[in-house]
Every structure is written in C-alpha cells, then in structure tokens.
Design a protein around this motif. Sequence first.
Motif, mmCIF file in Angstrom:
data_model
loop_
_atom_site.group_PDB
_atom_site.id
_atom_site.type_symbol
_atom_site.label_atom_id
_atom_site.label_comp_id
_atom_site.label_asym_id
_atom_site.label_seq_id
_atom_site.Cartn_x
_atom_site.Cartn_y
_atom_site.Cartn_z
ATOM 1 N N LEU A 43 0.830 -1.210 0.000
ATOM 2 C CA LEU A 43 0.000 0.000 0.000
ATOM 3 C C LEU A 43 0.866 1.263 0.000
ATOM 4 C CD1 LEU A 43 -2.823 -1.039 2.495
ATOM 5 C CD2 LEU A 43 -2.871 -1.052 0.009
ATOM 6 N N GLU A 44 2.053 1.161 0.603
ATOM 7 C CA GLU A 44 2.945 2.313 0.590
ATOM 8 C C GLU A 44 3.457 2.573 -0.829
ATOM 9 O OE1 GLU A 44 7.029 3.914 2.765
ATOM 10 O OE2 GLU A 44 5.955 2.176 3.547
ATOM 11 N N PHE A 45 3.805 1.488 -1.534
ATOM 12 C CA PHE A 45 4.225 1.635 -2.926
ATOM 13 C C PHE A 45 3.074 2.143 -3.793
ATOM 14 C CE2 PHE A 45 8.257 -0.191 -2.234
ATOM 15 C CZ PHE A 45 8.997 -0.062 -3.405
ATOM 16 N N LEU A 46 1.860 1.803 -3.424
ATOM 17 C CA LEU A 46 0.695 2.242 -4.192
ATOM 18 C C LEU A 46 0.549 3.759 -4.194
ATOM 19 C CD1 LEU A 46 -1.633 0.970 -5.801
ATOM 20 C CD2 LEU A 46 -3.001 0.988 -3.712
ATOM 21 N N GLN A 47 1.168 4.414 -3.218
ATOM 22 C CA GLN A 47 1.104 5.880 -3.118
ATOM 23 C C GLN A 47 2.431 6.536 -3.475
ATOM 24 O OE1 GLN A 47 -1.674 7.107 0.386
ATOM 25 N NE2 GLN A 47 -0.540 5.305 1.057
ATOM 26 N N SER A 48 3.291 5.788 -4.179
ATOM 27 C CA SER A 48 4.598 6.303 -4.576
ATOM 28 C C SER A 48 4.435 7.439 -5.594
ATOM 29 C CB SER A 48 5.439 5.179 -5.178
ATOM 30 O OG SER A 48 6.630 5.678 -5.736
ATOM 31 N N GLU A 49 5.450 8.272 -5.692
ATOM 32 C CA GLU A 49 5.447 9.352 -6.668
ATOM 33 C C GLU A 49 5.939 8.867 -8.033
ATOM 34 O OE1 GLU A 49 7.721 12.552 -5.146
ATOM 35 O OE2 GLU A 49 6.320 13.011 -3.501
ATOM 36 N N LYS A 50 6.529 7.684 -8.069
ATOM 37 C CA LYS A 50 7.022 7.130 -9.328
ATOM 38 C C LYS A 50 5.922 6.309 -9.991
ATOM 39 C CE LYS A 50 11.829 6.868 -7.756
ATOM 40 N NZ LYS A 50 13.006 5.974 -7.548
ATOM 41 N N GLU A 51 5.674 6.607 -11.254
ATOM 42 C CA GLU A 51 4.569 5.965 -11.974
ATOM 43 C C GLU A 51 4.767 4.453 -12.084
ATOM 44 O OE1 GLU A 51 4.613 7.971 -15.662
ATOM 45 O OE2 GLU A 51 4.341 9.959 -14.778
ATOM 46 N N LYS A 52 5.994 4.013 -12.371
ATOM 47 C CA LYS A 52 6.251 2.578 -12.533
ATOM 48 C C LYS A 52 6.000 1.834 -11.229
ATOM 49 C CE LYS A 52 9.619 3.035 -16.281
ATOM 50 N NZ LYS A 52 11.023 2.764 -16.711
ATOM 51 N N ASP A 53 6.398 2.444 -10.113
ATOM 52 C CA ASP A 53 6.156 1.800 -8.819
ATOM 53 C C ASP A 53 4.666 1.677 -8.541
ATOM 54 O OD1 ASP A 53 8.850 1.613 -8.472
ATOM 55 O OD2 ASP A 53 9.026 3.296 -7.072
ATOM 56 N N VAL A 54 3.914 2.724 -8.894
ATOM 57 C CA VAL A 54 2.467 2.702 -8.669
ATOM 58 C C VAL A 54 1.809 1.594 -9.497
ATOM 59 C CG1 VAL A 54 0.315 3.999 -8.920
ATOM 60 C CG2 VAL A 54 2.365 5.143 -8.071
ATOM 61 N N ILE A 55 2.197 1.484 -10.760
ATOM 62 C CA ILE A 55 1.602 0.466 -11.633
ATOM 63 C C ILE A 55 1.937 -0.939 -11.128
ATOM 64 C CG2 ILE A 55 1.629 -0.493 -13.965
ATOM 65 C CD1 ILE A 55 2.019 2.340 -15.018
ATOM 66 N N CYS A 56 3.187 -1.139 -10.676
ATOM 67 C CA CYS A 56 3.562 -2.440 -10.113
ATOM 68 C C CYS A 56 2.754 -2.746 -8.855
ATOM 69 C CB CYS A 56 5.054 -2.455 -9.796
ATOM 70 S SG CYS A 56 6.127 -2.467 -11.253
ATOM 71 N N ALA A 57 2.542 -1.716 -8.029
ATOM 72 C CA ALA A 57 1.766 -1.910 -6.806
ATOM 73 C C ALA A 57 0.301 -2.203 -7.113
ATOM 74 C CB ALA A 57 1.890 -0.671 -5.916
ATOM 75 N N VAL A 58 -0.231 -1.558 -8.160
ATOM 76 C CA VAL A 58 -1.614 -1.831 -8.572
ATOM 77 C C VAL A 58 -1.765 -3.295 -8.974
ATOM 78 C CG1 VAL A 58 -3.354 -1.370 -10.350
ATOM 79 C CG2 VAL A 58 -2.165 0.539 -9.267
ATOM 80 N N ASN A 59 -0.826 -3.795 -9.759
ATOM 81 C CA ASN A 59 -0.885 -5.198 -10.181
ATOM 82 C C ASN A 59 -0.757 -6.147 -8.991
ATOM 83 O OD1 ASN A 59 -1.090 -4.372 -12.860
ATOM 84 N ND2 ASN A 59 1.127 -4.383 -13.171
ATOM 85 N N ALA A 60 0.111 -5.775 -8.037
ATOM 86 C CA ALA A 60 0.285 -6.612 -6.848
ATOM 87 C C ALA A 60 -0.985 -6.638 -6.006
ATOM 88 C CB ALA A 60 1.467 -6.099 -6.024
ATOM 89 N N CYS A 61 -1.604 -5.470 -5.810
ATOM 90 C CA CYS A 61 -2.863 -5.397 -5.049
ATOM 91 C C CYS A 61 -3.964 -6.192 -5.731
ATOM 92 C CB CYS A 61 -3.285 -3.945 -4.887
ATOM 93 S SG CYS A 61 -2.287 -2.999 -3.730
ATOM 94 N N CYS A 62 -3.991 -6.101 -7.053
ATOM 95 C CA CYS A 62 -5.025 -6.816 -7.808
ATOM 96 C C CYS A 62 -4.908 -8.320 -7.583
ATOM 97 C CB CYS A 62 -4.885 -6.472 -9.290
ATOM 98 S SG CYS A 62 -6.232 -7.081 -10.311
ATOM 99 N N LYS A 63 -3.687 -8.838 -7.674
ATOM 100 C CA LYS A 63 -3.474 -10.274 -7.479
ATOM 101 C C LYS A 63 -3.771 -10.679 -6.041
ATOM 102 C CE LYS A 63 0.050 -13.877 -7.889
ATOM 103 N NZ LYS A 63 1.459 -14.178 -8.254
ATOM 104 N N LEU A 64 -3.316 -9.864 -5.097
ATOM 105 C CA LEU A 64 -3.478 -10.196 -3.688
ATOM 106 C C LEU A 64 -4.943 -10.242 -3.278
ATOM 107 C CD1 LEU A 64 -2.432 -10.632 -0.790
ATOM 108 C CD2 LEU A 64 -2.276 -8.130 -0.585
ATOM 109 N N PHE A 65 -5.656 -9.154 -3.495
ATOM 110 C CA PHE A 65 -7.022 -9.060 -2.971
ATOM 111 C C PHE A 65 -8.023 -9.882 -3.781
ATOM 112 C CE2 PHE A 65 -5.137 -5.168 -1.080
ATOM 113 C CZ PHE A 65 -5.370 -5.481 0.247
ATOM 114 N N CYS A 66 -7.754 -10.082 -5.066
ATOM 115 C CA CYS A 66 -8.629 -10.976 -5.834
ATOM 116 C C CYS A 66 -8.527 -12.404 -5.306
ATOM 117 C CB CYS A 66 -8.265 -10.928 -7.322
ATOM 118 S SG CYS A 66 -8.848 -9.437 -8.184
#
Length: 526
Positions: A43-66
């Motif tokens: 969740l901390e990476f999900l709020q990163s200022e770097k776009e690539k980190d945010v996109i990676c965190a989005v994919n990780a959250c998607c896999k985790l919570f699904c």
Amino acid sequence: MAPAKKRNVSSQPNAKRAKIDLEGIVERLLKSRKHANDVFDILEFLQSEKEKDVICAVNACCKLFCTLLERNDLFIGKLPEEDEALNGGRSAEEKYKIFMRHRYNSCVEIMLEHLNHETHEVKESALCCLMKFAAEQGQHPLEDLDWSEHFSFPRELIHAVVQTLLSQTSDNSLLISRFQEFLEMEDVRYYVMSAIRENVATVMDKNKGAVLPVYQSNVFTLMSNINMPSQDSELTNFMVKQEAKHEDWKAAKLLDHKRAFERMWLGFLKYKLPNSMYKKVLVILHDSILPHMSKPTLMIDFLTAAYDVGGAISLLALNGLFVLIHQHNLEYPDFYKKLYNLLEPSVFHVKYRARFFHLANLFLSSSHLPVYLVAAFAKRLARLALTAPPTALLIVLPFIYNLIRRHPSCRVLIHKPSAEDELLEDPYLMEEEDPALCRALESSLWEIKTLQKHYHPDVAKAAMLINKPLPEQEDDLNEVLEMTAYELMERDLKLSQSKSVPLEFEAATHLLKGGGEVLGQHFCLV
C-alpha cells in the motif's frame, strides 16, 4: 464501496524504505498469514510518486485481494472498527479477516483516487483493477445485499467508480473510452445507468441546475458509449454469473434496461446544457437514443425546446421530431410554420445542410398538404436561391421541381397569366412568418428565370428545365445533398478524355527522317 474514514496504510513510518520485491511480498502474504503486516509495504508503494512503482503496486494489489476474495479471507458483513475488533475477544481467524478487509477498503480508496492521476497509464491500471475487484465481489459478496433486486452485484463499488469518472474539473473522455469495454456486460451497463442518473441528480441539484461544461461533457461521453441491446436474447454477457433466480434479475431483462436507459437520459436532459452539448445530443438522438426508450414521446419537451432555439440546433431537432411524428403519431402544432421559418440564408452554409434538406423533403412529401403551404415553401426557396452558392442551388432547384410534381396545382407559379398593363411587383411577403399569409400563390417563380443567366453552367442548365414540361419522375436529391464546392470545382476542371485533341491537319511522318540520317553521319565523322 464506501471509502474508509481513516486510511491506515503504514504500520511504521519509514521515509527511506528500500525497494522491495512486490511479487515476493504477495507470495508470502498468500502463503502464510503470519506475514499479514507486509501488506502495508504494498500500500505504501501504491502511493509512490514514481509511476512505474504505482503500476507495479496496482498489479500486486489486484493479485493479492482478488485471491483473498476468492478464498473468502475477507470479513463478510458490516465491518466493525479495526481497533475495537482486534482488541476484543474474537478468534485469530476473524481478526485476520477484519484486518485484511480494512486493508482492502484502503486499497479501493487509493485506486479511486488514482482514477484522477495525472498519468493515463496509472488511471487505466487502477480502473482495470477496480473492475476485477467488482467481478470478484460479485462472485464472493462482502455485504448483505437486497437479493430480490440486486442479487450479488457489487453496486456500491460500481457507483463509486462512476462517481469518480464523472469529474467536475478534469476531462475523462479518454479513460471513459477505456471503460466502454466493461459497458458491454449487461449487469455492468444496467448499474452504471442507474449510477449516472443518481449522480447527475445529486450534482446538478447541488449546483442549482447551473451549466457545468466539464462535468456534463463527461456525463455525455459516458452515456453515449452505452450500446443498448435490441432483444432479450442478446442479454447473455454478464460479469457476475447468478446461480439462482436469474430470470427475476432486473439486469437480465430488456424492459428494465430500457427503463433505466430512459430515466438516465431524461434525468440528464432536463437540466440546461451548453449549446455545443445540444448539438452533440441531437446528432445521435434519433439513431442511438429514441429507438431504445420504452416511451420515446417523453422526449417531446426536450425536442420542442431545442426546436425553438433556432439556427443549427433547430435543424438538428428535426430528426427527433420526424421520428416522433411518423412513428409515434405525435401531433405537433405549427410544425410546418416553424419549418418554414427555418428557411433563411444561413441554412445553405451550416454543417447540417444535407440533413436538413433530406428531412424537409420527407416532411413535404405528403400529397395531402394544402396548396398554399407547398407554394409558400417553393416561393421562399426560390427567393433565397438568388443569393445561394452553386452547391446549394443544385439542391434547391430539384427540390422545388419535386414540390411542383407532387402538387400539380402549384404549376400556376410557373405559368402565371398577366395583363400587359399589370405592375411588375411581386406580391409575395418574404418577412411574413405565417405561410398562409405570405401570398405565395399570387406570385410566380421568376427567380428561377433569373437563375437561367447564372454564371455557373450547371445552375443555368438546371434552371432551364422549368421552360419545358417537367417529367413525372422526381429528381433524386441524394446525389447532390453531400456535394461540396471543392467537388463541384474538381468536376468542372476535369478534362474529358473521350476525344483526342487535333494538333494539326495532317500528321507528320517523314519530316525528320532525312535529318536523322544526316545527323548520324555528322556524328560518325566527328
């Protein structure tokens, strides 16, 4: 999904946290519950200022919570406060599910915020992730829903997504076009239409019906991307598969789709729109809106208001009125009087000229129209033709000829008997708004005689046709409705290749024969 009031994202503040392997964290979280606190790193990476980190965190959250939704590892029902639940006398498994459910709510809240991110890639990733959450929640609901109406569909999450898409400050047309993929699913489409209607009512009432160009543009873009089915048999593509009572589900019934579609558009169109928005709505109204409404006649108020605006908006309103008059037996008082007053010089120069003359031709095709009315239209068009461009004249002249063919009583406008001592004055009243009082039948079509001296040969040739008896077969206007000045010029400048152009009387065959031999000898000597 209602956002959490307090977003608990990190367990310990660490400004210099090293880059970590998000995929590895997800694997550990799914493998063992003892690593549950590692979710804060994602969740901390999900709020990163770097776009690539945010996109990676989005994919990780998607896999985790699904996966957690699929395993039923999130708390189901009314979610208790986290501090109270974790300190109470609950079982370890229940505390884990409450903990992860709070993290899931925080994730959804951040994803909704990312729909307004400055980078489109982040917006798109967040949108796709939220829709995957919606699909999983449909199969594994987290709330006790009204099963008689909504079954197990994640209505609140879809409403939250729609609310964020319909921004009042930023243009989301590109993201909405990406959302169209999900609108192809029947249940998503049904609940999106309901969400739009509720959101429009809330936002417009809050702003007291004031024009909101950006917001209304987003709403129109989203609504115009909705493709309605035409038969019940087409309702087959659902995001959430219902196991029981599928036939009683409103999202699976075409009639309920039409009602939701109708309420959505009526709720949007009852508020004042920007002038440019009127044009966009009217362009698609007859083809994409009216056929899918359960009661198309409810649009009469909007169409009559648009018809009274004037200019191009009035021209475009003709399409919708034509559908209601011819297919739904609408009685529109003074329709022909208003149509008559739309004939002014600007009608030849507007973008929708072809559409206007096509519809006007249909409206005046009935042989039961009174002679004075048809004569008024023919005379007014003839008067306007004196200052019209050639492309418009090639439409107007066949239009007038067709009116005379359909109503032989109007031939008096061509063959007007007159006395030698009669004053050369035209009794026709151009400024009169009522076609019954303009005295067109007392006049003649002398304007067409004048056009026989027009500088353009095609116009002059078309005007000459009135000197002879008109054939019974009507002219096809479709061939000239879309003609532009450029096409007309290209046609005039195009040279005919059917005949060869003679250059001299006799072709030269032996003129250069001797000279060639001499030149050849000369070069050989050199």
